[in-house]
Enzyme design. Sequence first.
Site, mmCIF file in Angstrom:
data_model
loop_
_atom_site.group_PDB
_atom_site.id
_atom_site.type_symbol
_atom_site.label_atom_id
_atom_site.label_comp_id
_atom_site.label_asym_id
_atom_site.label_seq_id
_atom_site.Cartn_x
_atom_site.Cartn_y
_atom_site.Cartn_z
ATOM 1 N N GLU A 293 0.802 -1.286 -0.055
ATOM 2 C CA GLU A 293 -0.085 0.057 0.128
ATOM 3 C C GLU A 293 0.830 1.413 0.049
ATOM 4 O O GLU A 293 0.337 2.244 0.333
ATOM 5 C CB GLU A 293 -1.029 0.102 1.220
ATOM 6 N N LYS B 256 -15.526 -1.446 2.722
ATOM 7 C CA LYS B 256 -14.844 -1.871 1.842
ATOM 8 C C LYS B 256 -16.219 -2.595 0.702
ATOM 9 O O LYS B 256 -16.608 -3.524 1.113
ATOM 10 C CB LYS B 256 -14.034 -2.900 1.850
#
Length: 427
Positions: free
Chosen positions: A204, A335
């Site tokens: 990330e 999400k």
Amino acid sequence: MPIIEQVGAREILDSRGNPTVEVEVALTDGTFARAAVPSGASTGEHEAVELRDGGSRYGGKGVEKAVEAVLDEIAPQVIGLSADDQRLVDQALLDLDGTPDKSRLGANAILGVSLAVSKAAAESAGLPLFRYIGGPNAHILPVPMMNILNGGAHADTGVDVQEFMVAPIGAPSFKEALRWGAEVYHSLKSVLKNQGLATGLGDEGGFAPDVAGTKAALDLISSAIEATGLKLGSDVALALDVAATEFYTEGSGYAFEKETRTAEQMAEFYAGLLDSYPLVSIEDPLSEDDWDGWVSLTAAIGDRIQLVGDDLFVTNPERLEDGIQRGAANALLVKVNQIGTLTETLDAVSLAHNSGYRTMMSHRSGETEDTTIADLAVAVGSGQIKTGAPARSERVAKYNQLLRIEETLGDAARYAGDLAFPRLEAK
């Protein structure tokens, strides 16, 4: 009324070089939109199921079956439906799949269509996506929860906590918050270099040094913040994603920092961190099915800090309702690919907000250049977004979209700042 005329799909690559699904939708008025689906590394047991091909191609991770599901089954069902009736479209997708976990057609196929339809409808209406979904009152820019140091499943190191985040809560605007976060990120690189630590990047975009443990990592980040001239705590706070399910074993407990710990011992560890560091949020501090531990932890420290359920809730309204009734956690990680349709995502957010739970919009570790979650964060007023470090274009794309949204809103824009964390204690 914009009618769905064509639906296309293809296999593309995500930021980890793994295949994912991209869907395109065209409407009868000539409007066209595209959406790409992310995927996670640490996935919750209760998430909606991605459809993968198996076999040797792409190491079994191909998504040609999901693409075929879009082209052969989903497209004939949604062509002719009104694109501006999102709930109708999503219900048609759920009915067609017919399973509780979307395992027949695949959540990756279903979500791609759901998001592409919403983007096409927004385009047809001549509205930005955040305005189309959120209505005229959508104006809150979220605090960027920047994952600048990676461990756990996102890095090949001995650090058990998966994400160490900085939250620029004292900034006057999202634009300034982004600058502060980027400056801290670069400062951390210098701190790591000066200590002879690795500056390679995790999935990330955060650094992935092999440090001694949680406190050592927090100390490094604290030093990096102070080196920029920003105030630790009031300007930039800290947050964690522990992803505790990854090191939990049923019957034996949590294998954390070279010790096997109970939920009670983990709770004591977190309480100690709160006494030493300006933490505003801890995500997945315990395992996804350790309900009793979650309830006890929330009772113990939930009035002092945001406790976010990710694997615990998997953006599922039914699991969230269960958690609310039990008193587990006090915030929901959102999400879209965990649940698989936009409608179900919005339902989960509404349930959370109506129950006094905060929400944090989130990317996945396997991302694309798609910026939908930036618009969603503003649309639902989540006040927080987690989309990685200010590095790697699939992460920065979301931050840049939020800059554009703030500019579009002009004087109406409000940055959530420390108001996003009502449990924040001044340190």
